[in-house]
Design an enzyme around this catalytic site. Structure first.
Site, mmCIF file in Angstrom:
data_model
loop_
_atom_site.group_PDB
_atom_site.id
_atom_site.type_symbol
_atom_site.label_atom_id
_atom_site.label_comp_id
_atom_site.label_asym_id
_atom_site.label_seq_id
_atom_site.Cartn_x
_atom_site.Cartn_y
_atom_site.Cartn_z
ATOM 1 N N MET A 81 -15.055 16.488 -17.090
ATOM 2 C CA MET A 81 -13.851 16.710 -17.954
ATOM 3 C C MET A 81 -12.589 16.944 -16.976
ATOM 4 S SD MET A 81 -15.297 15.822 -20.791
ATOM 5 C CE MET A 81 -16.841 16.142 -21.288
ATOM 6 N N PHE A 115 -20.875 20.948 -15.586
ATOM 7 C CA PHE A 115 -20.825 21.218 -14.154
ATOM 8 C C PHE A 115 -20.380 20.066 -13.637
ATOM 9 C CE2 PHE A 115 -23.623 25.138 -13.601
ATOM 10 C CZ PHE A 115 -22.967 25.896 -14.701
ATOM 11 N N GLU A 116 -19.447 20.106 -12.690
ATOM 12 C CA GLU A 116 -18.713 19.033 -11.936
ATOM 13 C C GLU A 116 -18.757 19.313 -10.412
ATOM 14 O OE1 GLU A 116 -15.689 17.140 -13.619
ATOM 15 O OE2 GLU A 116 -16.323 17.362 -15.673
ATOM 16 N N GLY A 117 -17.926 18.483 -9.703
ATOM 17 C CA GLY A 117 -17.754 19.146 -8.533
ATOM 18 C C GLY A 117 -19.008 19.237 -7.663
#
Length: 608
Positions: A1, A390-392
């Site tokens: 997001m 969770f990203e990155g």
């Protein structure tokens, strides 16, 4: 997001990385005591001793590498035409597996070796080619499965003269695998489960239940209850018997159809609209009070709970400061508004992560802190569950972690453990959702972790072990079909975001299942349609890959009705597809509620 509009596009690797993988492995030469342990490896006796998935195999006289017959196997739909045989072997011994193959993307491999399972492949059609690989059995391994298979969307392939040469465990007095089980029957089907039973097999110490697209289920008694199935769906089952000497051939197939009705999990509408509410920050979309969220939204994810540091596991949540968000409600008003939404049948979750909130649970201490701090937020605000965004680099796979069924990377293992603990703490009504980017899921079709191909981003497919381990507990998976580069679908074509084909292809992979690169013999099993929603940006401001409402409706038509499918042909029809997710409720208001109005109109028309 994304907290602010982003034009980042993922840089994908091409199939050239695959071509760099070595296709042939030299094996040790056979000794005088060695023997070829494969039965009917030349297919001169038809398919005797071989089991081919989905009735994909047959024998033909032309082409044949030697003799009068060869195996012809044809991939279809989600089936990649795997033909296998269980072979009795000697523990702690070296073996050489060889076959002659013809066709594109033909694999030869051995599974259950007790050490490192092996496979090799050829990607170029044309004349017969010899594939060879070697392995050593584990100290207690007495049987292995040797197999050959093709690839999704490819023509038929051919295999002949398949051999497994090494120490012969046979001879008088040697233990033998049991016979194939008989009397397999199915009963007691519900919307999400089926009971199986069969006649006990002499000499068996256990059994394995086989279903296409799923890992075998090991049991000790001649019965099993298969759970996690989709409503109103027909499944085919087989059973094999095992003992210390190996595994039997599979039984005859029995089919069973689950009943209609909702699958397991919290109570949600048949078609749900999921949206993220900017609760802890402001951006160009403006602040929106919880009480002012329209009734269209069935699941509201509070964005975001964020870590105090990347590795601590300590998650905190607070409302947007008044200086940043004029008109923000008090905590008491916010909690009261949550209760009002829940009284109206809505679910309110805390979402962890987002673009800036990296969370790496690299230690058990971080895992335990994550559980306790998230529980504190849920309890304080009276929330219905948790969304993982969770990203990155929150999830990356360590080199060598190539089996999505048995992950070893600490940040993955600890996240799985933490989520299972939270689910157990709050019970069956706890809502658990995930919002990975396509990079973390569908890209596992081409590149998985650091994998055997080398060189790709270790985040590729990194959510797959988490999704797989929690599929029985997962309420919704809504992959972000945006901020993404082109992704290859099961049709072996690249699809670009912003149009119906992209959402159809990406969702079809989740509902069909797909092979995992680096694990080509292991299919990531399909999710139930009620577990899947399509993730989209609400407006052109919200993210790269906005899809016009007409294209959204085409995607829904194709997936739920098999209409308006365009250039992509799905592998099924899923009227129980749960719905849509968007980033975000705030951006939808900024866009005059176009996204939610289109959702309401589409499913109102479908119901009418």
């Amino acid at each position: 997001m994304r907290r602010i509009p982003s034009r980042r596009a993922l840089s994908l690797l091409t199939a050239a990385a695959l071509a760099a993988a070595g296709l042939f492995a030299a094996g040790p030469s056979a000794t005088a005591a060695d023997a070829d342990l494969v039965r009917n490896g030349g297919f001169e006796s038809g398919l005797t001793d071989w089991t081919c998935s989905g009735a994909s195999g047959t024998t033909v006289s032309t082409p044949a590498h030697s003799g009068t017959s060869a195996l012809k196997a044809t991939p279809a739909g989600q089936d990649h035409a795997r033909c296998a045989q269980t072979v009795t072997v000697t523990p702690d011994s070296a073996y050489t597996l060889t076959a002659w193959v013809q066709g594109a993307y033909v694999y030869l491999g051995a599974a259950g070796t007790g050490t490192t399972d092996v496979s090799t492949w050829t990607q170029s059609p044309g004349a017969w080619k010899q594939l060879t690989t070697t392995f050593r059995t584990g100290p207690t391994t007495t049987s292995v499965s040797v197999y050959t298979h093709g690839w999704y969307g490819q023509p038929a392939h051919f295999t002949d003269d398949l051999t497994l040469v090494g120490p012969d465990p046979g001879g008088p007095g040697q233990p033998q695998p049991p016979a194939a089980p008989t009397g397999l029957t199915a009963s007691g089907a519900t919307a999400g489960s089926v009971n199986l039973s069969w006649t006990a097999t002499a000499g068996a110490t256990g059994y394995r239940v086989h279903r296409a697209g799923a890992e075998p289920l090991s049991v000790t008694a001649p019965s099993a209850t298969i759970t996690g199935l989709a409503p109103a769906t027909t499944y085919a089952f087989q059973v094999s018997a095992v003992n210390a000497a190996g595994e039997s051939p599979r039984s005859a197939t029995v089919s069973a159809t689950t009943t209609s009705g909702p699958g397991p999990g919290p109570d949600l509408p048949a078609h749900a609209l999921v949206g993220y509410l900017h609760a802890s920050f402001a951006n160009g979309s403006g602040y929106l009070r919880m009480a002012d969220v329209p009734a269209s939204w069935d699941v509201i994810n509070l964005a975001f709970g964020e870590p105090t540091s990347v590795t601590s596991g300590d998650i905190r949540f607070s409302l947007c400061p008044a200086a940043e968000c004029p008109g923000v409600e008090t905590p008491a008003e916010f909690k009261a508004a949550i209760k009002a939404k829940q009284a109206a049948g809505k679910k309110v979750l805390i979402s962890i992560g987002g673009q800036n909130g990296q969370v790496q649970l690299g230690t058990t201490a971080a895992r335990d802190t994550f559980v306790s701090s998230v529980s504190k937020i849920i309890d304080e605000y009276g929330l219905d569950g948790l969304d993982i965004d969770f990203e990155g680099h929150s999830l990356s796979l360590a080199a060598g972690d190539t089996d999505f069924r048995n992950p070893t990377t600490p940040v993955v293992v600890n996240l799985i453990s933490a989520l299972k603990t939270l689910k157990a703490r709050y019970g069956p009504d706890f809502v658990l959702t995930m919002a990975p980017e396509t990079f973390f899921v569908q890209l596992g079709y081409q590149f998985y972790g650091s994998g055997p191909w080398g060189g790709q981003d270790p985040r590729a497919g990194a959510y797959l072990p988490v999704i797989h381990a929690l599929r029985a507990d997962l309420t919704l998976l809504h992959v972000q079909d945006y901020n993404s580069g082109p992704i290859m679908g099961l049709d072996n074509q690249y699809h670009s975001m912003g149009g119906a084909d992209f959402h159809i292809a990406m969702t079809d992979m989740l509902l069909t299942g797909f092979p995992v690169a680096g694990n080509p013999d292991r299919v990531f099993p399909a999710l139930r349609p009620e577990q899947v929603a399509i993730g989209l940006p609400a407006t052109t401001n919200a993210g790269n890959g906005h899809t016009p409402p007409a294209e959204v409706n085409k995607a829904l038509d194709c997936l739920t009705k098999k209409q308006n499918c365009g250039t992509y042909t799905t592998h099924g029809t899923w009227p129980a597809l749960r719905g849509l997710m968007t980033w975000s409720v705030n951006w939808d208001r900024f866009g005059s509620w176009e996204f939610s109005r289109n959702f309401d109109g589409y499913f109102a028309d479908a119901a009418g």
